[in-house]
Design a protein around this motif. Structure first.
Motif, PDB file in Angstrom:
ATOM      1  N   CYS A 124     -23.909   9.271  39.821  1.00  0.00           N
ATOM      2  CA  CYS A 124     -22.477   8.979  39.745  1.00  0.00           C
ATOM      3  C   CYS A 124     -22.131   7.781  40.620  1.00  0.00           C
ATOM      4  CB  CYS A 124     -21.663  10.196  40.176  1.00  0.00           C
ATOM      5  SG  CYS A 124     -21.696  11.556  38.992  1.00  0.00           S
ATOM      6  N   ASP A 125     -22.701   7.746  41.830  1.00  0.00           N
ATOM      7  CA  ASP A 125     -22.459   6.600  42.718  1.00  0.00           C
ATOM      8  C   ASP A 125     -22.982   5.308  42.101  1.00  0.00           C
ATOM      9  OD1 ASP A 125     -21.327   8.293  44.588  1.00  0.00           O
ATOM     10  OD2 ASP A 125     -23.145   8.460  45.804  1.00  0.00           O
ATOM     11  N   VAL A 128     -20.629   4.167  39.338  1.00  0.00           N
ATOM     12  CA  VAL A 128     -19.429   3.550  39.908  1.00  0.00           C
ATOM     13  C   VAL A 128     -19.732   2.116  40.338  1.00  0.00           C
ATOM     14  CG1 VAL A 128     -17.852   3.586  41.888  1.00  0.00           C
ATOM     15  CG2 VAL A 128     -18.304   5.690  40.623  1.00  0.00           C
ATOM     16  N   HIS A 154     -13.805  -1.129  42.663  1.00  0.00           N
ATOM     17  CA  HIS A 154     -14.436   0.154  42.951  1.00  0.00           C
ATOM     18  C   HIS A 154     -13.505   1.307  42.587  1.00  0.00           C
ATOM     19  CE1 HIS A 154     -16.182   3.454  45.359  1.00  0.00           C
ATOM     20  NE2 HIS A 154     -17.330   2.817  45.164  1.00  0.00           N
ATOM     21  N   ARG A 155     -12.198   1.146  42.829  1.00  0.00           N
ATOM     22  CA  ARG A 155     -11.241   2.192  42.484  1.00  0.00           C
ATOM     23  C   ARG A 155     -11.153   2.362  40.975  1.00  0.00           C
ATOM     24  NH1 ARG A 155     -10.133   6.621  43.898  1.00  0.00           N
ATOM     25  NH2 ARG A 155     -10.182   5.796  46.038  1.00  0.00           N
ATOM     26  N   THR A 158     -14.207   4.198  39.842  1.00  0.00           N
ATOM     27  CA  THR A 158     -14.128   5.601  40.240  1.00  0.00           C
ATOM     28  C   THR A 158     -13.220   6.386  39.300  1.00  0.00           C
ATOM     29  OG1 THR A 158     -14.507   5.044  42.574  1.00  0.00           O
ATOM     30  CG2 THR A 158     -13.485   7.180  42.101  1.00  0.00           C
ATOM     31  N   GLN A 162     -14.329   9.528  37.087  1.00  0.00           N
ATOM     32  CA  GLN A 162     -13.615  10.804  37.226  1.00  0.00           C
ATOM     33  C   GLN A 162     -13.101  11.283  35.877  1.00  0.00           C
ATOM     34  OE1 GLN A 162     -10.748   9.755  40.275  1.00  0.00           O
ATOM     35  NE2 GLN A 162     -12.047  10.538  41.917  1.00  0.00           N
TER      36      GLN A 162
END
Length: 207
Positions: A124-125, A128, A154-155, A158, A162
């Motif tokens: 997941c990281d 992102v 990055h937001r 994310t 999500q």
């Protein structure tokens, strides 16, 4: 399907992935994997101690593969929304489609969370970071704008991941999520594109 090396370890992982997909984790034995890899059971044990270790190694190989494919999807002249969708399609949805073709998808997802949860977190990281790189590149090309929405790359990445996590329950019920992913991507890309027009209009008004 896996990103493997052309050696005994890579042969085992590629074979094991297909066996897990075909028979599920619980019913797969080390004998099954050895046969699929074209080697003896003792030779298999020289590389891996058990099938859980093999499963974790296969998950790690998938992480590497998806990282390459996510980044490669952004290396295109297609519009940003298409590049973003393709990054998800090639790295997540393609695996879902392969698992959907078997009766063991739910089991494999459960086993992955049970024995390779730490690898999934790294995945997941990595996703992102890869998507953030694509968003940053799109901003540098003037396709999108982040500042007017008060977000950074990055937001945005994310938020995308999500949203994908939120769709997991629907996928586990056996329902397709491709259309949902497409709508989510179009919404994100559209919002970032609108912010460019808003910025341009504000500058024009000041002028």
């Amino acid at each position: 399907m896996l990103h493997t090396t052309p050696d005994k370890r890579g042969t085992i992982l590629a074979a094991a992935f297909e066996v897990f997909i075909s028979y599920g984790f619980r019913k797969t034995s080390m004998d099954d994997i050895a046969r699929a890899a074209g080697m003896s059971r003792p030779a298999l044990y020289q590389v891996f101690r058990n099938k859980t270790e093999i499963f974790r190694a296969a998950s790690q190989s998938l992480l590497v593969k998806f990282g390459h494919e996510t980044r490669a999807a952004f290396d295109s002249d297609k519009p940003f929304a298409e590049r973003l969708f393709n990054s998800i399609d090639q790295s997540i949805l393609s695996l879902h489609r392969k698992i959907d073709a078997t009766p063991h998808g739910a089991e494999l997802m459960g086993v992955n969370a049970e024995v390779a949860g730490d690898i999934e977190e790294k995945w997941c990281d990595m996703m992102v970071d890869a998507i953030a790189e694509g968003v940053t590149e799109a901003e540098s090309k003037g396709e999108i704008a982040l500042a007017p929405l008060g977000v950074d790359a990055h937001r945005v990445a994310t938020i995308v991941m999500q949203a994908m996590e939120g769709m997991k329950a629907k996928y586990l019920r056996g329902e397709p999520i491709e259309d949902d992913v497409r709508h989510m991507v179009n919404f994100v890309a559209g919002a970032l594109a609108i912010s460019i027009r808003t910025t341009s209009e504000c500058k024009s008004g000041l002028g």
